[in-house]
Write a protein that holds these residues in place. Structure first.
Motif, mmCIF file in Angstrom:
data_model
loop_
_atom_site.group_PDB
_atom_site.id
_atom_site.type_symbol
_atom_site.label_atom_id
_atom_site.label_comp_id
_atom_site.label_asym_id
_atom_site.label_seq_id
_atom_site.Cartn_x
_atom_site.Cartn_y
_atom_site.Cartn_z
ATOM 1 N N MET A 86 -7.748 1.146 7.613
ATOM 2 C CA MET A 86 -8.266 -0.225 7.547
ATOM 3 C C MET A 86 -9.474 -0.307 6.592
ATOM 4 O O MET A 86 -9.580 -1.244 5.821
ATOM 5 C CB MET A 86 -8.704 -0.702 8.947
ATOM 6 N N ASP B 158 -10.131 1.666 4.043
ATOM 7 C CA ASP B 158 -9.595 1.777 2.683
ATOM 8 C C ASP B 158 -9.012 0.445 2.218
ATOM 9 O O ASP B 158 -9.206 0.022 1.072
ATOM 10 C CB ASP B 158 -8.443 2.806 2.635
ATOM 11 N N LEU B 159 -8.278 -0.167 3.126
ATOM 12 C CA LEU B 159 -7.611 -1.415 2.780
ATOM 13 C C LEU B 159 -8.632 -2.502 2.452
ATOM 14 O O LEU B 159 -8.517 -3.199 1.440
ATOM 15 C CB LEU B 159 -6.724 -1.831 3.962
ATOM 16 N N ALA C 274 -10.068 -1.846 -0.903
ATOM 17 C CA ALA C 274 -9.111 -2.146 -1.979
ATOM 18 C C ALA C 274 -9.026 -3.650 -2.229
ATOM 19 O O ALA C 274 -8.964 -4.099 -3.381
ATOM 20 C CB ALA C 274 -7.729 -1.593 -1.617
ATOM 21 N N ILE C 275 -9.058 -4.425 -1.157
ATOM 22 C CA ILE C 275 -9.011 -5.885 -1.302
ATOM 23 C C ILE C 275 -10.272 -6.383 -2.011
ATOM 24 O O ILE C 275 -10.195 -7.177 -2.954
ATOM 25 C CB ILE C 275 -8.843 -6.572 0.078
ATOM 26 N N GLY D 250 2.600 -8.089 4.821
ATOM 27 C CA GLY D 250 1.512 -7.505 4.026
ATOM 28 C C GLY D 250 0.552 -8.577 3.537
ATOM 29 O O GLY D 250 -0.667 -8.434 3.647
ATOM 30 N N MET E 15 -1.560 -9.906 6.417
ATOM 31 C CA MET E 15 -2.570 -8.903 6.788
ATOM 32 C C MET E 15 -3.724 -8.914 5.777
ATOM 33 O O MET E 15 -4.891 -8.861 6.160
ATOM 34 C CB MET E 15 -1.886 -7.533 6.831
ATOM 35 N N ILE E 16 -3.387 -8.987 4.500
ATOM 36 C CA ILE E 16 -4.423 -8.972 3.454
ATOM 37 C C ILE E 16 -5.351 -10.178 3.595
ATOM 38 O O ILE E 16 -6.581 -10.039 3.588
ATOM 39 C CB ILE E 16 -3.767 -8.939 2.047
ATOM 40 N N LEU F 270 -5.812 -12.033 6.239
ATOM 41 C CA LEU F 270 -6.511 -11.995 7.532
ATOM 42 C C LEU F 270 -7.723 -11.065 7.445
ATOM 43 O O LEU F 270 -8.824 -11.412 7.912
ATOM 44 C CB LEU F 270 -5.547 -11.529 8.625
ATOM 45 N N ALA G 84 -11.537 -12.424 7.745
ATOM 46 C CA ALA G 84 -12.392 -11.842 8.793
ATOM 47 C C ALA G 84 -13.635 -11.212 8.163
ATOM 48 O O ALA G 84 -14.759 -11.410 8.639
ATOM 49 C CB ALA G 84 -11.595 -10.805 9.588
ATOM 50 N N PRO H 22 -11.441 -7.389 12.463
ATOM 51 C CA PRO H 22 -10.239 -7.917 13.121
ATOM 52 C C PRO H 22 -9.683 -7.009 14.214
ATOM 53 O O PRO H 22 -9.151 -7.505 15.210
ATOM 54 C CB PRO H 22 -9.233 -8.106 11.979
ATOM 55 N N VAL H 23 -9.799 -5.709 14.058
ATOM 56 C CA VAL H 23 -9.249 -4.800 15.070
ATOM 57 C C VAL H 23 -10.111 -4.826 16.336
ATOM 58 O O VAL H 23 -9.595 -4.971 17.454
ATOM 59 C CB VAL H 23 -9.119 -3.354 14.527
ATOM 60 N N THR I 80 1.950 -1.568 5.144
ATOM 61 C CA THR I 80 2.600 -2.623 4.379
ATOM 62 C C THR I 80 1.602 -3.396 3.519
ATOM 63 O O THR I 80 1.897 -3.765 2.376
ATOM 64 C CB THR I 80 3.310 -3.561 5.374
ATOM 65 N N MET J 75 -0.783 -4.474 -1.771
ATOM 66 C CA MET J 75 -1.908 -4.465 -2.714
ATOM 67 C C MET J 75 -1.510 -3.780 -4.026
ATOM 68 O O MET J 75 -1.898 -4.221 -5.109
ATOM 69 C CB MET J 75 -3.122 -3.746 -2.101
#
Lengths: 113, 113, 113, 113
Positions: free
Chosen positions: C1, C3-4, C7-8, C65, C68-69, C71, C75, C82-83, D85, D90
């Motif tokens: 999460m 990392d994600l 990246a975003i 995907g 999720m991105i 959201l 957040a 979010p988690v 995903t 991304m």
């Protein structure tokens, strides 16, 4: 419809709410009201959705009224007549989905085109 | 409106699509079409949303037509007249949001009630 | 999460897109992406929705995907994890819907409270 | 995330709610919860949406928790890992929107492709 559009205009003007009612915000409000319709159906089976108890129908009547009001207002702000536009769209749909080709099939645009 | 409702009924019947058009599914389709309106506005400022180029307006005209068509069909399936219902809802709104109390304020239901 | 989220952030910064990504606009984008999920299911029966062909699943993977991105980004903009927030909400739900009272029933908030 | 997914599974199982949680219904529920986020922002300016009062943030925290819960559950039902995903999406987005071409521009798919 003409009466309804005038009533909406007067309602907004008396409350000085034009400042909040940009097309962007009206599109959001329209989507929120439609979700209140969806909420009624989310846990029902399709069969149950065809045979609602009176109190559910009374609530849905209000939600459908809200959606209609915002749709008319948004269309009006964009200079669009929703009834004429729906008629024109039906003519497009007649061409797009020829009855003999799509009969009994649930096509999405992208799957059919 | 009467013509439009009849045209929609005939369109569905000719394609044998009643089987897919439960109120539950129509509520979903309505929300999908409304999102296509929202999509046009998501990255625009409120000011930009008030002054759209002609090609955007032409696309929005079609989306508004789609929303109107599904709204009429859903209302019809539930035995609801969308125009009469919207008028009745406007009368409720007049009571719910007294002009002298809410003038110039953007209230949500829950914040006002 | 983590990392994600990074990246975003980098993706948005490299494209100079912060200017469009207000929480208001991200909420709209999130709703548009969710509707792309809904679109896949609108004409399917519940049974069909449990057994999708691979090409549908591949499309849904991309839509999920996207949701999720947006959201995570929304957040993050609001300073919300979010988690952790979902875990806290699950604890609330445990209290709100006692298993012995709601077992096998599909309650809406308003109907249960 | 693993803990969260397990907690959601147990919550649903204890309440015997699998029967309502088809992917179709979960997609609807997800869209309803996202609209509760949109509702908070519909009448705010973009600037206001960046600086919310604590009580609004507390409400949004719960809505974001709800969206996350339904997204995880829907993804799980479809055999999709939402974090993996999103990472894969991304990577697609990096290719689809080259930074040097889209810098500072708000493109929709269809306008760019």
């Amino acid at each position: 419809m003409e009466d309804l559009r005038n009533a909406i205009d007067a309602f907004i003007a008396e409350r000085d709410w034009e400042q909040f009612h940009s097309p962007k915000n009206l599109a959001m409000a329209l989507s929120v009201e439609v979700s209140e319709i969806v909420e009624h159906f989310q846990w029902l089976t399709e069969e149950q959705s065809k045979d609602l108890p009176p109190e559910k129908l009374a609530e849905l009547r209000e939600e459908i009224g809200d959606v209609m009001i915002y749709l008319i207002e948004l269309a009006d702000k964009l200079g669009i007549d929703p009834v004429e536009t729906a008629k024109a769209k039906m003519a497009i749909n007649e061409q797009k989905y020829p009855a003999d080709l799509v009969k009994g099939k649930s096509f999405k645009y992208s799957e059919y085109e």
